[in-house]
Design a protein around this motif. Structure first.
Motif, PDB file in Angstrom:
ATOM      1  N   ASP A 137       0.832  -1.200   0.000  1.00  0.00           N
ATOM      2  CA  ASP A 137       0.000   0.000   0.000  1.00  0.00           C
ATOM      3  C   ASP A 137       0.867   1.250   0.000  1.00  0.00           C
ATOM      4  O   ASP A 137       2.089   1.185   0.097  1.00  0.00           O
ATOM      5  CB  ASP A 137      -0.929  -0.004   1.225  1.00  0.00           C
ATOM      6  N   GLY A 138       0.218   2.403  -0.083  1.00  0.00           N
ATOM      7  CA  GLY A 138       0.941   3.661  -0.114  1.00  0.00           C
ATOM      8  C   GLY A 138       1.582   3.995   1.225  1.00  0.00           C
ATOM      9  O   GLY A 138       1.209   3.466   2.264  1.00  0.00           O
ATOM     10  N   LEU A 139       2.542   4.895   1.194  1.00  0.00           N
ATOM     11  CA  LEU A 139       3.177   5.420   2.403  1.00  0.00           C
ATOM     12  C   LEU A 139       3.467   6.891   2.175  1.00  0.00           C
ATOM     13  O   LEU A 139       4.084   7.256   1.164  1.00  0.00           O
ATOM     14  CB  LEU A 139       4.477   4.687   2.717  1.00  0.00           C
ATOM     15  N   VAL A 140       3.009   7.734   3.095  1.00  0.00           N
ATOM     16  CA  VAL A 140       3.312   9.160   3.022  1.00  0.00           C
ATOM     17  C   VAL A 140       3.776   9.636   4.386  1.00  0.00           C
ATOM     18  O   VAL A 140       3.525   8.995   5.411  1.00  0.00           O
ATOM     19  CB  VAL A 140       2.100  10.002   2.557  1.00  0.00           C
ATOM     20  N   PHE A 141       4.439  10.790   4.380  1.00  0.00           N
ATOM     21  CA  PHE A 141       4.933  11.381   5.618  1.00  0.00           C
ATOM     22  C   PHE A 141       4.246  12.714   5.895  1.00  0.00           C
ATOM     23  O   PHE A 141       3.976  13.498   4.966  1.00  0.00           O
ATOM     24  CB  PHE A 141       6.440  11.615   5.531  1.00  0.00           C
ATOM     25  N   VAL A 142       3.966  12.941   7.170  1.00  0.00           N
ATOM     26  CA  VAL A 142       3.611  14.264   7.659  1.00  0.00           C
ATOM     27  C   VAL A 142       4.724  14.692   8.611  1.00  0.00           C
ATOM     28  O   VAL A 142       5.654  13.924   8.899  1.00  0.00           O
ATOM     29  CB  VAL A 142       2.243  14.261   8.380  1.00  0.00           C
ATOM     30  N   THR A 143       4.655  15.930   9.089  1.00  0.00           N
ATOM     31  CA  THR A 143       5.610  16.397  10.087  1.00  0.00           C
ATOM     32  C   THR A 143       4.835  17.019  11.241  1.00  0.00           C
ATOM     33  O   THR A 143       3.604  17.148  11.178  1.00  0.00           O
ATOM     34  CB  THR A 143       6.570  17.457   9.497  1.00  0.00           C
ATOM     35  N   ASN A 144       5.548  17.422  12.272  1.00  0.00           N
ATOM     36  CA  ASN A 144       4.880  18.105  13.386  1.00  0.00           C
ATOM     37  C   ASN A 144       4.210  19.389  12.935  1.00  0.00           C
ATOM     38  O   ASN A 144       3.264  19.863  13.570  1.00  0.00           O
ATOM     39  CB  ASN A 144       5.889  18.414  14.496  1.00  0.00           C
ATOM     40  N   ASP A 145       4.708  19.964  11.843  1.00  0.00           N
ATOM     41  CA  ASP A 145       4.173  21.243  11.360  1.00  0.00           C
ATOM     42  C   ASP A 145       2.959  21.099  10.459  1.00  0.00           C
ATOM     43  O   ASP A 145       2.298  22.088  10.157  1.00  0.00           O
ATOM     44  CB  ASP A 145       5.269  22.013  10.604  1.00  0.00           C
ATOM     45  N   GLY A 146       2.673  19.889   9.982  1.00  0.00           N
ATOM     46  CA  GLY A 146       1.506  19.725   9.129  1.00  0.00           C
ATOM     47  C   GLY A 146       1.727  18.727   8.010  1.00  0.00           C
ATOM     48  O   GLY A 146       2.575  17.833   8.095  1.00  0.00           O
ATOM     49  N   VAL A 147       0.976  18.922   6.932  1.00  0.00           N
ATOM     50  CA  VAL A 147       0.997  18.005   5.793  1.00  0.00           C
ATOM     51  C   VAL A 147       1.771  18.664   4.649  1.00  0.00           C
ATOM     52  O   VAL A 147       1.327  19.671   4.090  1.00  0.00           O
ATOM     53  CB  VAL A 147      -0.431  17.665   5.328  1.00  0.00           C
ATOM     54  N   PRO A 148       2.936  18.136   4.278  1.00  0.00           N
ATOM     55  CA  PRO A 148       3.716  18.730   3.184  1.00  0.00           C
ATOM     56  C   PRO A 148       2.943  18.695   1.861  1.00  0.00           C
ATOM     57  O   PRO A 148       2.132  17.792   1.622  1.00  0.00           O
ATOM     58  CB  PRO A 148       4.961  17.845   3.113  1.00  0.00           C
ATOM     59  N   GLN A 149       3.222  19.671   1.005  1.00  0.00           N
ATOM     60  CA  GLN A 149       2.538  19.743  -0.283  1.00  0.00           C
ATOM     61  C   GLN A 149       2.767  18.493  -1.116  1.00  0.00           C
ATOM     62  O   GLN A 149       1.863  18.028  -1.815  1.00  0.00           O
ATOM     63  CB  GLN A 149       2.985  20.981  -1.068  1.00  0.00           C
ATOM     64  N   THR A 150       3.959  17.934  -1.050  1.00  0.00           N
ATOM     65  CA  THR A 150       4.227  16.708  -1.808  1.00  0.00           C
ATOM     66  C   THR A 150       3.312  15.580  -1.354  1.00  0.00           C
ATOM     67  O   THR A 150       2.805  14.798  -2.173  1.00  0.00           O
ATOM     68  CB  THR A 150       5.701  16.291  -1.649  1.00  0.00           C
ATOM     69  N   THR A 151       3.077  15.482  -0.054  1.00  0.00           N
ATOM     70  CA  THR A 151       2.151  14.473   0.469  1.00  0.00           C
ATOM     71  C   THR A 151       0.743  14.722  -0.036  1.00  0.00           C
ATOM     72  O   THR A 151       0.029  13.790  -0.427  1.00  0.00           O
ATOM     73  CB  THR A 151       2.194  14.459   2.007  1.00  0.00           C
ATOM     74  N   VAL A 152       0.320  15.980  -0.051  1.00  0.00           N
ATOM     75  CA  VAL A 152      -1.001  16.325  -0.597  1.00  0.00           C
ATOM     76  C   VAL A 152      -1.105  15.883  -2.049  1.00  0.00           C
ATOM     77  O   VAL A 152      -2.112  15.286  -2.463  1.00  0.00           O
ATOM     78  CB  VAL A 152      -1.257  17.841  -0.480  1.00  0.00           C
ATOM     79  N   ASP A 153      -0.065  16.132  -2.827  1.00  0.00           N
ATOM     80  CA  ASP A 153      -0.077  15.751  -4.244  1.00  0.00           C
ATOM     81  C   ASP A 153      -0.224  14.241  -4.398  1.00  0.00           C
ATOM     82  O   ASP A 153      -0.961  13.762  -5.278  1.00  0.00           O
ATOM     83  CB  ASP A 153       1.209  16.216  -4.928  1.00  0.00           C
TER      84      ASP A 153
END
Length: 199
Positions: A137-153
């Motif tokens: 399945d997919g895997l994405v990263f977030v950070t303590n600051d929020g959801v990176p634009q690349t993850t949104v894409d």
């Protein structure tokens, strides 16, 4: 095996990405560890012993190099006579996008199930690799600051919205980030403050 995956043993995020996005069909490869600029003797010996035959669906690639791996490692692997494919970057978020794009070409689509791991607190996300090594399945990263634009894409590429599995309780991935992710798909939290609890 069809292939072998080499990943930098000092970069946990890259290990998670490699296990999640490369290890499953069509590759079904063992994952071995290297340093950025050298191959430990144990890894070299095992790579030679395995003699991967090549992944037919991917131009008969025999060794995948994932993450922060230098040219010296690639050159040594190719000197062994192996055909390689490199996913080389020191940015785990960029790596997740790179592998997501490649994997979609192998499966003909983007998997709608996606594991979400906090790059700033990865411990609770470690069990995602054991799930994904088989499921792919997919895997994405977030950070303590929020959801990176690349993850949104990455998430926007999923037809009809993805099913997102957050690895960690609110102390790991905040409720605010969970709400933000909810704009892009259905969110399910796998609660736990550490790897043992999420496992």
């Amino acid at each position: 095996p069809g292939a072998v995956i080499l990943v930098n043993r000092n970069e946990l995020a890259e290990v998670l990405a490699a296990a999640s996005r490369v290890q499953h069909f069509p590759v079904n490869a063992p994952l071995l560890y290297v340093d950025e600029n050298s191959i430990p003797d144990l890894t070299r010996n095992e790579l030679l012993r395995l003699m991967p035959e090549g992944v037919a669906m991917d131009r008969n690639v025999q060794v995948y190099l994932v993450g922060t791996i230098g040219d010296a490692v690639r050159d040594e692997v190719e000197a062994m006579g192996y055909r390689t494919r490199s996913f080389i970057t020191s940015d785990p978020i960029e790596l997740s996008e790179m592998l997501d794009t490649w994997t979609s070409t192998q499966h003909g689509d983007h998997r709608n199930e996606v594991a979400v791991v906090n790059l700033d607190n990865m411990g609770p996300g470690i069990p995602s690799a054991f799930w994904n090594a088989h499921m792919g399945d997919g895997l994405v990263f977030v950070t303590n600051d929020g959801v990176p634009q690349t993850t949104v894409d990455i998430l926007k590429r999923r037809a009809n919205g993805p099913w997102l599995y957050l690895f960690g309780d609110e102390s790991v991935i905040s409720s605010g980030i969970a709400r933000e992710l909810g704009q892009y798909g259905h969110v399910t939290r796998i609660k736990g403050a550490n790897a043992a609890e999420t496992s």
